[in-house]
Design a protein around this motif. Structure first.
Motif, PDB file in Angstrom:
ATOM      1  N   GLU A 213       0.778  -1.103  -0.157  1.00 29.05           N
ATOM      2  CA  GLU A 213       0.166   0.011  -0.031  1.00 29.05           C
ATOM      3  C   GLU A 213       0.733   1.284   0.178  1.00 29.05           C
ATOM      4  OE1 GLU A 213      -4.011   1.496   0.531  1.00 29.05           O
ATOM      5  OE2 GLU A 213      -3.159  -0.530  -0.043  1.00 29.05           O
ATOM      6  N   GLN A 214       2.047   1.398   0.808  1.00 27.77           N
ATOM      7  CA  GLN A 214       2.637   2.643   0.955  1.00 27.77           C
ATOM      8  C   GLN A 214       3.630   2.909  -0.070  1.00 27.77           C
ATOM      9  OE1 GLN A 214       1.686   4.650   3.149  1.00 27.77           O
ATOM     10  NE2 GLN A 214      -0.063   3.384   3.632  1.00 27.77           N
ATOM     11  N   ASP A 215       4.501   1.720  -0.484  1.00 21.00           N
ATOM     12  CA  ASP A 215       5.650   1.829  -1.299  1.00 21.00           C
ATOM     13  C   ASP A 215       5.009   2.773  -2.814  1.00 21.00           C
ATOM     14  OD1 ASP A 215       7.261   0.615   0.395  1.00 21.00           O
ATOM     15  OD2 ASP A 215       7.834  -1.245  -0.847  1.00 21.00           O
ATOM     16  N   PRO A 216       3.999   2.189  -3.153  1.00 23.27           N
ATOM     17  CA  PRO A 216       3.604   3.077  -4.373  1.00 23.27           C
ATOM     18  C   PRO A 216       3.181   4.312  -4.165  1.00 23.27           C
ATOM     19  CG  PRO A 216       2.512   0.755  -4.514  1.00 23.27           C
ATOM     20  CD  PRO A 216       3.085   0.990  -3.152  1.00 23.27           C
ATOM     21  N   ILE A 217       2.668   4.608  -3.074  1.00 17.25           N
ATOM     22  CA  ILE A 217       2.086   6.073  -2.586  1.00 17.25           C
ATOM     23  C   ILE A 217       3.600   6.915  -2.336  1.00 17.25           C
ATOM     24  CG2 ILE A 217       1.330   7.489  -0.747  1.00 17.25           C
ATOM     25  CD1 ILE A 217      -0.863   5.062   0.007  1.00 17.25           C
ATOM     26  N   GLN A 218       4.469   6.209  -1.811  1.00 21.83           N
ATOM     27  CA  GLN A 218       5.689   6.939  -1.476  1.00 21.83           C
ATOM     28  C   GLN A 218       6.542   7.314  -3.013  1.00 21.83           C
ATOM     29  OE1 GLN A 218       8.174   5.254   1.381  1.00 21.83           O
ATOM     30  NE2 GLN A 218       6.617   5.051   2.806  1.00 21.83           N
ATOM     31  N   LEU A 219       6.443   6.374  -3.900  1.00 21.50           N
ATOM     32  CA  LEU A 219       6.896   6.517  -5.124  1.00 21.50           C
ATOM     33  C   LEU A 219       6.309   7.770  -5.846  1.00 21.50           C
ATOM     34  CD1 LEU A 219       8.966   5.964  -7.320  1.00 21.50           C
ATOM     35  CD2 LEU A 219       7.922   3.984  -7.866  1.00 21.50           C
ATOM     36  N   ARG A 220       4.928   7.439  -5.750  1.00 22.52           N
ATOM     37  CA  ARG A 220       3.944   8.425  -6.459  1.00 22.52           C
ATOM     38  C   ARG A 220       4.310   9.799  -6.176  1.00 22.52           C
ATOM     39  NH1 ARG A 220      -2.212   8.284  -4.717  1.00 22.52           N
ATOM     40  NH2 ARG A 220      -1.033   9.445  -2.961  1.00 22.52           N
ATOM     41  N   ASP A 221       4.219  10.031  -4.825  1.00 25.36           N
ATOM     42  CA  ASP A 221       4.209  11.436  -4.479  1.00 25.36           C
ATOM     43  C   ASP A 221       5.561  11.928  -4.748  1.00 25.36           C
ATOM     44  OD1 ASP A 221       1.780  11.061  -3.473  1.00 25.36           O
ATOM     45  OD2 ASP A 221       2.498  11.017  -1.467  1.00 25.36           O
ATOM     46  N   SER A 222       6.786  11.181  -4.638  1.00 23.89           N
ATOM     47  CA  SER A 222       8.098  11.919  -5.118  1.00 23.89           C
ATOM     48  C   SER A 222       8.107  11.946  -6.332  1.00 23.89           C
ATOM     49  CB  SER A 222       9.205  10.405  -4.656  1.00 23.89           C
ATOM     50  OG  SER A 222       9.181  10.125  -3.463  1.00 23.89           O
ATOM     51  N   LEU A 223       7.441  11.315  -7.339  1.00 27.70           N
ATOM     52  CA  LEU A 223       7.465  11.521  -9.011  1.00 27.70           C
ATOM     53  C   LEU A 223       6.757  12.756  -9.060  1.00 27.70           C
ATOM     54  CD1 LEU A 223       6.740   8.131 -10.279  1.00 27.70           C
ATOM     55  CD2 LEU A 223       8.890   9.468 -10.528  1.00 27.70           C
ATOM     56  N   GLY A 224       5.525  13.050  -8.086  1.00 27.07           N
ATOM     57  CA  GLY A 224       4.830  14.155  -8.301  1.00 27.07           C
ATOM     58  C   GLY A 224       5.524  15.350  -8.053  1.00 27.07           C
ATOM     59  N   LYS A 225       6.324  15.347  -6.884  1.00 28.17           N
ATOM     60  CA  LYS A 225       7.389  16.617  -6.561  1.00 28.17           C
ATOM     61  C   LYS A 225       8.219  16.818  -7.622  1.00 28.17           C
ATOM     62  CE  LYS A 225       9.508  17.906  -2.309  1.00 28.17           C
ATOM     63  NZ  LYS A 225      10.216  17.396  -0.970  1.00 28.17           N
TER      64      LYS A 225
ATOM     65  N   GLU B 136       2.370  12.687 -16.347  1.00 25.66           N
ATOM     66  CA  GLU B 136       2.086  11.225 -16.742  1.00 25.66           C
ATOM     67  C   GLU B 136       2.935  10.237 -15.766  1.00 25.66           C
ATOM     68  OE1 GLU B 136       3.426   8.275 -20.505  1.00 25.66           O
ATOM     69  OE2 GLU B 136       3.452  10.303 -20.879  1.00 25.66           O
ATOM     70  N   GLU B 137       3.992  10.558 -15.222  1.00 27.13           N
ATOM     71  CA  GLU B 137       4.705   9.633 -14.289  1.00 27.13           C
ATOM     72  C   GLU B 137       4.002   9.535 -12.970  1.00 27.13           C
ATOM     73  OE1 GLU B 137       7.913  11.509 -17.093  1.00 27.13           O
ATOM     74  OE2 GLU B 137       6.043  12.407 -15.782  1.00 27.13           O
ATOM     75  N   PHE B 138       3.532  10.591 -12.581  1.00 25.64           N
ATOM     76  CA  PHE B 138       2.713  10.497 -11.369  1.00 25.64           C
ATOM     77  C   PHE B 138       1.399   9.713 -11.681  1.00 25.64           C
ATOM     78  CE2 PHE B 138      -1.114  11.987  -8.690  1.00 25.64           C
ATOM     79  CZ  PHE B 138      -0.249  12.192  -7.580  1.00 25.64           C
ATOM     80  N   GLN B 139       0.728  10.131 -12.630  1.00 28.03           N
ATOM     81  CA  GLN B 139      -0.495   9.011 -13.275  1.00 28.03           C
ATOM     82  C   GLN B 139      -0.223   7.661 -13.132  1.00 28.03           C
ATOM     83  OE1 GLN B 139      -3.644  10.427 -12.469  1.00 28.03           O
ATOM     84  NE2 GLN B 139      -2.581  12.390 -12.119  1.00 28.03           N
ATOM     85  N   GLU B 140       0.844   7.262 -13.805  1.00 29.92           N
ATOM     86  CA  GLU B 140       1.309   5.809 -13.943  1.00 29.92           C
ATOM     87  C   GLU B 140       1.491   5.009 -12.602  1.00 29.92           C
ATOM     88  OE1 GLU B 140       4.707   2.934 -16.051  1.00 29.92           O
ATOM     89  OE2 GLU B 140       4.512   5.340 -16.351  1.00 29.92           O
ATOM     90  N   GLN B 141       2.166   5.845 -11.650  1.00 34.94           N
ATOM     91  CA  GLN B 141       2.451   5.343 -10.500  1.00 34.94           C
ATOM     92  C   GLN B 141       1.169   5.258  -9.718  1.00 34.94           C
ATOM     93  OE1 GLN B 141       5.093   3.643  -9.795  1.00 34.94           O
ATOM     94  NE2 GLN B 141       4.412   2.911  -8.020  1.00 34.94           N
ATOM     95  N   ASN B 142       0.403   5.966  -9.913  1.00 37.16           N
ATOM     96  CA  ASN B 142      -1.022   6.494  -9.028  1.00 37.16           C
ATOM     97  C   ASN B 142      -1.944   5.075  -9.619  1.00 37.16           C
ATOM     98  OD1 ASN B 142      -2.882   7.576  -7.306  1.00 37.16           O
ATOM     99  ND2 ASN B 142      -4.066   8.501  -9.014  1.00 37.16           N
ATOM    100  N   GLU B 143      -1.819   4.859 -10.590  1.00 38.17           N
ATOM    101  CA  GLU B 143      -2.653   3.720 -11.061  1.00 38.17           C
ATOM    102  C   GLU B 143      -2.012   2.219 -10.615  1.00 38.17           C
ATOM    103  OE1 GLU B 143      -2.766   3.450 -15.445  1.00 38.17           O
ATOM    104  OE2 GLU B 143      -3.729   5.373 -15.728  1.00 38.17           O
TER     105      GLU B 143
END
Length: 234
Positions: A52-64, A71-78
């Motif tokens: 649950e948490q690993d994708p969230i952390q990577l997603r938020d890092s990419l968003g930053k 696109e990078e954020f959205q892909e990890q969000n999926e």
């Protein structure tokens, strides 16, 4: 005759030995089984937390780095959402079959895992299990702050003011995160202290993406929120 008696004695000793072994197995098996169940539950929750948490952390890092609409954020969000759907099914199965697990077994981390998955679930799921969370708090199996966070999340999803200030939202118009408007912001720290939560300043500074607590700003945001809500009613 002696041969028959000897044969009978051997059979009786064999049966007795088997029965004794069976009784030992029957007495020991429940403890062994319970230990395995507890260990499995803890291991399962650890796996769920990671998924649950690993994708969230990577997603938020990419968003930053690339932006929260990239696109990078959205892909990890999926990826995160796919993982969450699986995690949610596992958590609900635990709650539906066992009730809220004992904190002595799963610890604070286990409780955090369950609450985080519920926190990311739909409105109806969270409403359904909120009474179970409240009961767990009353029975000292769950920290009040986790229940408070769930209450705040429900309030924000209903479009109401939150109570404890734990919900942070992304606002596309400013492309930034901020605290969802709070009921009576001037006294939020007092409400937080009453259930064992740190002040807003400390809470926001310890976020993965730290924010600054500005009381005057939040008072104005709450006033604007209430005015807008009143306007929508008319």
């Amino acid at each position: 005759m002696k041969l028959i008696n000897l044969f009978t004695l051997i059979i009786l000793l064999t049966v007795a030995s088997c029965n004794q072994g069976k009784r030992v197995t029957e007495m020991e098996q429940p403890d062994s089984s319970n230990n395995i169940d507890q260990e499995y539950l803890v291991a399962l929750l650890d796996t769920i937390w990671k998924n649950e948490q690993d994708p969230i952390q990577l997603r938020d890092s990419l968003g930053k780095v690339y932006g929260y609409e990239s696109e990078e954020f959205q892909e990890q969000n999926e990826i995160y959402h796919r993982n969450h759907d699986i995690n949610e099914k596992k958590i609900l199965e635990i709650l539906d079959t066992q009730g809220w697990p004992s904190q002595k077994i799963i610890g604070e981390q286990g409780n955090l895992t369950i609450c985080n998955v519920l926190q990311h679930s739909g409105l109806e799921v969270r409403k359904k299990y909120l009474p179970m969370m409240k009961k767990a708090v009353e029975e000292k199996e769950l920290a009040p702050r986790l229940f408070a966070r769930a209450e705040d999340r429900l309030a924000t999803d209903r479009g109401d003011l939150q109570i404890y200030g734990g919900q942070i939202k992304y606002y596309p118009e400013t492309k930034s995160f901020d605290v969802w408007p709070i009921m009576d912001p001037a006294n939020v720290d007092q409400r937080r202290a009453e259930i064992g939560m740190v002040p807003m300043t400390e809470f926001l500074s310890n976020l993965r993406n730290p924010l600054k607590w500005d009381l005057e700003k939040q008072i104005k945001r709450t006033e604007e929120f209430l005015k807008e809500k009143q306007t929508m009613k008319h």
